[in-house]
Write an enzyme that holds these catalytic residues in place. Structure first.
Site, PDB file in Angstrom:
ATOM      1  N   ASP A  13       0.811  -1.222   0.000  1.00 34.61           N
ATOM      2  CA  ASP A  13       0.000   0.000   0.000  1.00 34.61           C
ATOM      3  C   ASP A  13       0.845   1.273   0.000  1.00 34.61           C
ATOM      4  O   ASP A  13       0.457   2.281   0.575  1.00 34.61           O
ATOM      5  CB  ASP A  13      -0.959   0.007   1.214  1.00 34.61           C
ATOM      6  CG  ASP A  13      -1.831  -1.227   1.218  1.00 34.61           C
ATOM      7  OD1 ASP A  13      -2.225  -1.667   0.130  1.00 34.61           O
ATOM      8  OD2 ASP A  13      -2.105  -1.751   2.311  1.00 34.61           O
ATOM      9  N   LYS A  16       2.006   2.097  -5.258  1.00 38.23           N
ATOM     10  CA  LYS A  16       2.632   1.569  -6.478  1.00 38.23           C
ATOM     11  C   LYS A  16       1.776   1.838  -7.712  1.00 38.23           C
ATOM     12  O   LYS A  16       2.296   2.152  -8.775  1.00 38.23           O
ATOM     13  CB  LYS A  16       2.867   0.052  -6.324  1.00 38.23           C
ATOM     14  CG  LYS A  16       3.849  -0.295  -5.215  1.00 38.23           C
ATOM     15  CD  LYS A  16       3.985  -1.788  -5.014  1.00 38.23           C
ATOM     16  CE  LYS A  16       2.773  -2.422  -4.373  1.00 38.23           C
ATOM     17  NZ  LYS A  16       2.540  -2.104  -2.958  1.00 38.23           N
ATOM     18  N   GLY A  40      -4.062  -4.370  -4.336  1.00 35.79           N
ATOM     19  CA  GLY A  40      -5.106  -3.411  -4.683  1.00 35.79           C
ATOM     20  C   GLY A  40      -4.393  -2.128  -5.050  1.00 35.79           C
ATOM     21  O   GLY A  40      -4.014  -1.365  -4.176  1.00 35.79           O
ATOM     22  N   HIS A  41      -4.144  -1.921  -6.331  1.00 35.45           N
ATOM     23  CA  HIS A  41      -3.361  -0.757  -6.741  1.00 35.45           C
ATOM     24  C   HIS A  41      -4.292   0.357  -7.211  1.00 35.45           C
ATOM     25  O   HIS A  41      -5.060   0.187  -8.157  1.00 35.45           O
ATOM     26  CB  HIS A  41      -2.347  -1.166  -7.820  1.00 35.45           C
ATOM     27  CG  HIS A  41      -1.304  -2.105  -7.290  1.00 35.45           C
ATOM     28  ND1 HIS A  41      -0.296  -2.623  -8.047  1.00 35.45           N
ATOM     29  CD2 HIS A  41      -1.118  -2.608  -6.036  1.00 35.45           C
ATOM     30  CE1 HIS A  41       0.464  -3.409  -7.285  1.00 35.45           C
ATOM     31  NE2 HIS A  41      -0.031  -3.408  -6.076  1.00 35.45           N
ATOM     32  N   GLN A 221       2.374  -6.005  -3.218  1.00 29.43           N
ATOM     33  CA  GLN A 221       2.731  -6.065  -1.796  1.00 29.43           C
ATOM     34  C   GLN A 221       3.999  -5.230  -1.548  1.00 29.43           C
ATOM     35  O   GLN A 221       4.348  -4.401  -2.371  1.00 29.43           O
ATOM     36  CB  GLN A 221       2.923  -7.509  -1.299  1.00 29.43           C
ATOM     37  CG  GLN A 221       1.640  -8.328  -1.242  1.00 29.43           C
ATOM     38  CD  GLN A 221       1.179  -8.856  -2.582  1.00 29.43           C
ATOM     39  OE1 GLN A 221       1.917  -9.516  -3.297  1.00 29.43           O
ATOM     40  NE2 GLN A 221      -0.045  -8.560  -2.944  1.00 29.43           N
ATOM     41  N   LYS A 328       2.971  10.455  -0.286  1.00 26.52           N
ATOM     42  CA  LYS A 328       2.066  10.890   0.781  1.00 26.52           C
ATOM     43  C   LYS A 328       2.679  11.788   1.850  1.00 26.52           C
ATOM     44  O   LYS A 328       2.166  11.845   2.970  1.00 26.52           O
ATOM     45  CB  LYS A 328       1.419   9.664   1.432  1.00 26.52           C
ATOM     46  CG  LYS A 328       0.378   9.018   0.506  1.00 26.52           C
ATOM     47  CD  LYS A 328      -0.403   7.959   1.214  1.00 26.52           C
ATOM     48  CE  LYS A 328      -1.879   8.110   1.026  1.00 26.52           C
ATOM     49  NZ  LYS A 328      -2.667   7.007   1.541  1.00 26.52           N
TER      50      LYS A 328
END
Ligand code: IMO
Ligand code: MG
Length: 419
Positions: A13, A16, A40-41, A221, A328
């Site tokens: 997370d 990517k 979950g990209h 991952q 972020k």
């Protein structure tokens, strides 16, 4: 030409999807080499958000070729759903995706086994995404698995039945109550859908591609979830670190070019396992809310904490990262003080080594930075970044010994500064 690689350096997370989407404009081909729909990209452009799971994040670029490599485990049902989602954007998935015949298939009973093992583990559970990843890789390694190329075999149904029977016996031994046939019809229909795709010999495909065009490998991952180098057993079941590229695509180490390592300006983890800098207070909650740290696949709230440079330096080393990408940092805009962990205290001794022992009692040693206290999200030029932020970045580059080449200041494609 070379194959450049994007790897998550933390517990997944890291962002990517966004970065692969940004870089995909420069790479006509993007390849997934490990993992499956546990990924979950997330991508965002033109005011819309998307999440891809098994499909490489290059899919949204016109003319792109997206490779699902041999090291991937593919669930035909999820894959068909995902293709349906991109079809809403007038993207014909079969025109942009090729799939390795050697990728392994996730059966409905693999998912059930994942759930059965987790239920049996009780408090010691891994916190799996329950997509059947572990049981599928287990079958691969124990030489019972079904591969994508097998769907072309005349006796495919027999082979499926044989593997299913094996799973039914295992589920019954575990005392797990379920209907093993529940998703079988949908799965067989999805296999039919899969037959409409170009199935490739991945190693030959990549070799011939690299003769005149570059390729980008997209990790799923994060390196701290690697089966060998992560905090075992609280890991996923594949090699998420650099070696996974070679085995997962059938490409030699000498063909690897840049290794982009992605990290967030803080840490998150979903599922169980050690997390030395985890915050249980309102600061952790503030990071979770501002960073929208809830699982893209499972919706679970993510555990949040300060950036861990001991762990990051470890994965930079294991992966041989050449270019760092920081995500972020804008989520820390409103913090008076920002902390980063620079060493651990274990058994009264200070260390900068990522420990073998997952039960170790770790006290993080922090360095504090004065927050920049302003909105970074609109900034597009490095010269406009505040001094406090530049000091913070400089410290990290010195500590890690690798330059930070891309700074992402928001989820959109455009909110990106390259240096
Ligand atoms: P992306 O690619 C974050 C975690 C699970 C669990 C452990 C094992 O989006 O970064 P598994 O389903 O693989 O057996 O789960 O790994 N995990 C992830 N955490 N991001 C991911 O993928 C993950 N894929 C698996 O939460 O702790
Ligand atoms: Mg994710």
């Amino acid at each position: 030409m070379k194959i450049d690689v994007v790897l998550g350096l933390q517990w997944g997370d890291e962002g990517k999807g966004k970065i692969v989407d940004v870089l995909a404009g420069r790479y006509p081909a993007v390849a997934r080499f490990q993992g499956g729909p546990n990924a979950g990209h997330s991508l965002q452009f033109d005011g819309k958000s998307f999440v891809v799971r098994s499909i490489p994040s290059g899919i949204f670029r016109k003319g792109s070729v997206n490779v699902i490599g041999s090291g991937v485990v593919l669930d035909p049902i999820t894959f068909q759903e995902e293709c349906g989602n991109v079809a809403k954007m007038d993207i014909v998935a079969s025109e942009r995706i090729v799939i390795s015949k050697k990728a392994h298939l996730i059966l409905p009973t693999h998912r059930l086994l994942d759930a059965a093992y987790e239920a049996a583990a009780g408090k010691g559970k891994i916190g799996s995404t329950l997509k059947g990843i572990g049981p599928t890789y287990t079958d691969k390694v124990s030489r019972h698995g079904l591969r994508v190329g097998d769907i072309l075999a005349p006796d495919f149904q027999d082979r499926f039945n044989k593997l299913k029977s094996r799973h039914v016996k295992m589920l019954s031994d575990l005392g797990y109550e379920c209907d093993p046939e529940k998703d079988e019809k949908a799965w067989m229909e999805a296999v039919e859908f899969l037959r409409g795709f170009k199935l490739i010999d991945c190693e030959y495909f990549v070799d011939s591609w690299l003769k005149d065009q570059p390729m980008l490998a997209e990790g799923a991952q994060g390196s701290l979830l690697d089966i060998d180098y992560g905090s075992y057993p609280f890991v996923t079941s594949s090699n998420t670190t650099i070696g996974g590229v070679c085995t997962g695509l059938g490409v030699a180490p000498s063909k690897i070019g840049k290794v982009y390592g992605i990290f967030k300006a803080y840490c998150t983890r979903v599922g169980s396992g050690p997390f030395p800098t985890e915050l249980f207070d309102e600061t952790g909650e503030k990071i979770r809310q501002i960073g929208h740290e809830f699982g893209a696949v499972t919706g679970r709230p993510r555990r949040c904490g300060w950036l861990d440079l001991v762990a990051l330096k470890y994965t930079v080393m294991v992966d041989g990262v050449t270019d760092l990408i920081m995500m972020k940092s804008d989520c820390l805009d409103s913090f008076e003080t920002i902390k980063v962990c620079t060493s651990y205290i274990i058994d009264g001794k200070e260390t900068s080594v990522f420990p073998f022992e997952t039960q170790a009692e770790i006290t993080p040693v922090y360095k504090e930075f004065k927050g920049w206290n302003c909105d970074l999200t609109g900034i597009r030029k490095e010269s406009e970044l505040p001094k406090e932020f530049k000091d913070y970045i400089k410290f990290m580059e010195d500590f890690l010994g690798v330059p930070i080449k891309i700074i992402s200041l928001g989820p959109d494609r455009e909110a990106t500064i390259e240096r």
